[in-house]
Design an enzyme around this catalytic site. Structure first.
Site, PDB file in Angstrom:
ATOM      1  N   LYS A   1      -0.516  -9.573   7.321  1.00 52.79           N
ATOM      2  CA  LYS A   1      -0.551  -8.473   8.285  1.00 52.79           C
ATOM      3  C   LYS A   1      -1.700  -8.663   9.297  1.00 52.79           C
ATOM      4  O   LYS A   1      -2.490  -9.589   9.156  1.00 52.79           O
ATOM      5  CB  LYS A   1      -0.651  -7.142   7.533  1.00 52.79           C
ATOM      6  CG  LYS A   1       0.501  -6.909   6.539  1.00 52.79           C
ATOM      7  CD  LYS A   1       1.857  -6.697   7.208  1.00 52.79           C
ATOM      8  CE  LYS A   1       3.041  -6.851   6.281  1.00 52.79           C
ATOM      9  NZ  LYS A   1       3.233  -5.799   5.301  1.00 52.79           N
TER      10      LYS A   1
HETATM   11  C1  LIG Z   1       3.998  -5.092   4.251  1.00 48.43           C
HETATM   12  C2  LIG Z   1       4.837  -3.896   4.527  1.00 48.43           C
HETATM   13  C3  LIG Z   1       4.796  -2.749   3.726  1.00 48.43           C
HETATM   14  C4  LIG Z   1       4.070  -2.679   2.413  1.00 48.43           C
HETATM   15  O1  LIG Z   1       2.750  -2.979   2.489  1.00 48.43           O
HETATM   16  P1  LIG Z   1       1.975  -3.543   1.189  1.00 48.43           P
HETATM   17  O2  LIG Z   1       0.557  -3.569   1.648  1.00 48.43           O
HETATM   18  O3  LIG Z   1       2.538  -4.903   0.886  1.00 48.43           O
HETATM   19  O4  LIG Z   1       2.210  -2.577   0.085  1.00 48.43           O
HETATM   20  C5  LIG Z   1       5.519  -1.642   4.133  1.00 48.43           C
HETATM   21  N1  LIG Z   1       6.272  -1.671   5.233  1.00 48.43           N
HETATM   22  C6  LIG Z   1       6.370  -2.766   6.013  1.00 48.43           C
HETATM   23  C7  LIG Z   1       7.209  -2.716   7.235  1.00 48.43           C
HETATM   24  C8  LIG Z   1       5.665  -3.922   5.664  1.00 48.43           C
HETATM   25  O5  LIG Z   1       5.790  -5.035   6.424  1.00 48.43           O
END
Ligand SMILES: *Cc1c(COP(=O)(O)O)cnc(C)c1O
Length: 387
Positions: free
Chosen positions: A191
């Site tokens: 991310k």
């Molecule tokens: C990565 C992601 C999540 C979940 O996040 P985590 O930190 O892995 O729990 C939720 N929604 C989207 C669109 C994502 O890309």
């Protein structure tokens, strides 16, 4: 010990990857030598910085993006019998977190150009049980919030954002974090910034922020203004059924260090996207991403679509054979067997299904340097020529 710009363990180039430097390592090491490992001073410090980065009045740090979604939905009052409307073109967590609360999900199809939720399709899914519209800023490009806001206001429902992809992006000049009633962020390694695992809810709503903060720690409060009774300095009360969703100081210190480089990370992602846009423009076998005017994407993902769905597998395998660990984002959520067991059926969002059938995510991450990027572009052109 020195950390290379991008220390690779193999020659494979992933679709996304963190960038950890010596400052990040030092920030975590400082916490390890301090008194606090779990929530101490580094968490509120990181929250202050998140507020500044998102132009928000509150930030509540949590231990994953998924727990941030769960806390955000809880804080928005979503519970048994309620419905949320969201996109099927997302990671399952966006929908799962509503199910955790006993609510149900309606999927609205996507815009065929952007891959983001289509406001016209959202309007069709509103019922008297709708509690919130949940937009996902797919690939880092904010959804069409002005049109979603008009629908949410007309029906008196909340507008929430799964902004896991889009920290640092803008919509009509406004930063992610200010576009919905509350926004959930993720700090997973692929991310925009990472804490290993981590997430946050950002909002301007005082009550929503308090509820999310309580939810993070078992629904327990020690704030004297909130207590129903008082028995002494040790006293606290549990007001809601919450969880242990706390971020550690180790993670928060990493988050603060990463956040300092957010602008640099986004700038590099934009450079990579710009090179793809110009150097792949003449490749007829694939369609490149379309960014509407007014959208400054954070370019979490760079998703191309193979024109001929029948050839997507050939393209995907050809890229993998050339050392690119490409991915497909996303399998429509309601295709998963669990969602099918809830009664969802294939065919209900044909635009998302077509998108899924043709999508491939190419490598995009800030530590991808120009030489590697040139080799990726050459591999993509070579593979596309076989389609
Ligand atoms: C990565 C992601 C999540 C979940 O996040 P985590 O930190 O892995 O729990 C939720 N929604 C989207 C669109 C994502 O890309």
């Amino acid at each position: 010990m020195s950390f290379a710009r991008w220390s690779q363990v193999s020659d494979v180039i992933p679709y996304g990857r963190q960038w950890i430097d010596d400052d990040d390592v030092e920030a975590v090491a400082r916490v390890l030598r301090s008194d606090f490992l779990t929530t101490g001073p580094a968490v509120p410090q990181f929250e202050e910085e998140l507020m500044r980065a998102t132009d928000s009045r509150h930030a509540v740090a949590l231990n994953s993006g998924t727990s941030a979604l769960h806390a955000m939905y809880f804080a928005a009052g979503i519970g048994p019998g309620d419905e949320i409307i969201t996109t099927p073109m997302t990671f399952a967590a966006t929908a799962n977190a509503a199910l955790y609360l006993g609510a149900s999900v309606r999927f609205a199809d996507i815009d065929p150009d952007t891959g983001n939720i289509d406001p016209d399709r959202v309007a069709e899914q509103i019922t008297e049980r709708t509690k919130a519209i949940v937009a996902v800023d797919y690939t880092g490009a904010p959804a069409d919030y002005d049109r979603l806001r008009a629908i949410a206001d007309r029906h008196g429902v909340a507008l929430l954002a799964d902004a896991a992809h889009s920290l640092g992006a803008r919509y009509r000049g406004r930063p992610v974090g200010t576009l919905a009633d509350a926004s959930a962020l993720s700090f997973h390694p692929v991310k925009p910034i990472t804490t290993g695992e981590g997430g946050a809810v950002v909002t301007d709503d005082d009550v929503l922020a308090r509820r999310a903060a309580r939810f993070r720690t078992h629904g327990i409060t020690k704030e004297s203004a909130e207590l129903e009774a008082g028995d002494g300095p040790w006293y606290y009360e549990q007001h809601d059924l919450g969880f242990n969703y706390r971020l550690t100081d180790l993670q928060a210190a990493l988050g603060s260090s990463q956040l300092r480089r957010l602008d640099q990370f986004i700038a590099r992602r934009r450079e990579i996207a710009a090179r793809y846009q110009s150097e792949l423009a003449d490749v007829d076998a694939i369609e490149l991403p379309v960014t509407p005017t007014g959208i400054d994407s954070g370019w979490h993902l760079y998703v191309v679509r193979v024109r001929d769905a029948e050839r997507r597998r050939v393209f995907f395998d050809g890229l993998r054979d050339r050392g690119l660990a490409v991915q497909v984002h996303y399998i429509p959520v309601y295709w998963h067997p669990y969602y099918r067991s809830l009664g969802f059926e294939r065919g209900q969002c044909p635009v998302a299904e077509d998108w899924y059938g043709r999508a491939v995510s190419l490598p995009i991450f800030p530590a991808l340097d120009d030489a590697k990027l040139s080799s990726v572009i050459a591999a993509v052109r070579e593979t596309a020529a076989t389609l």
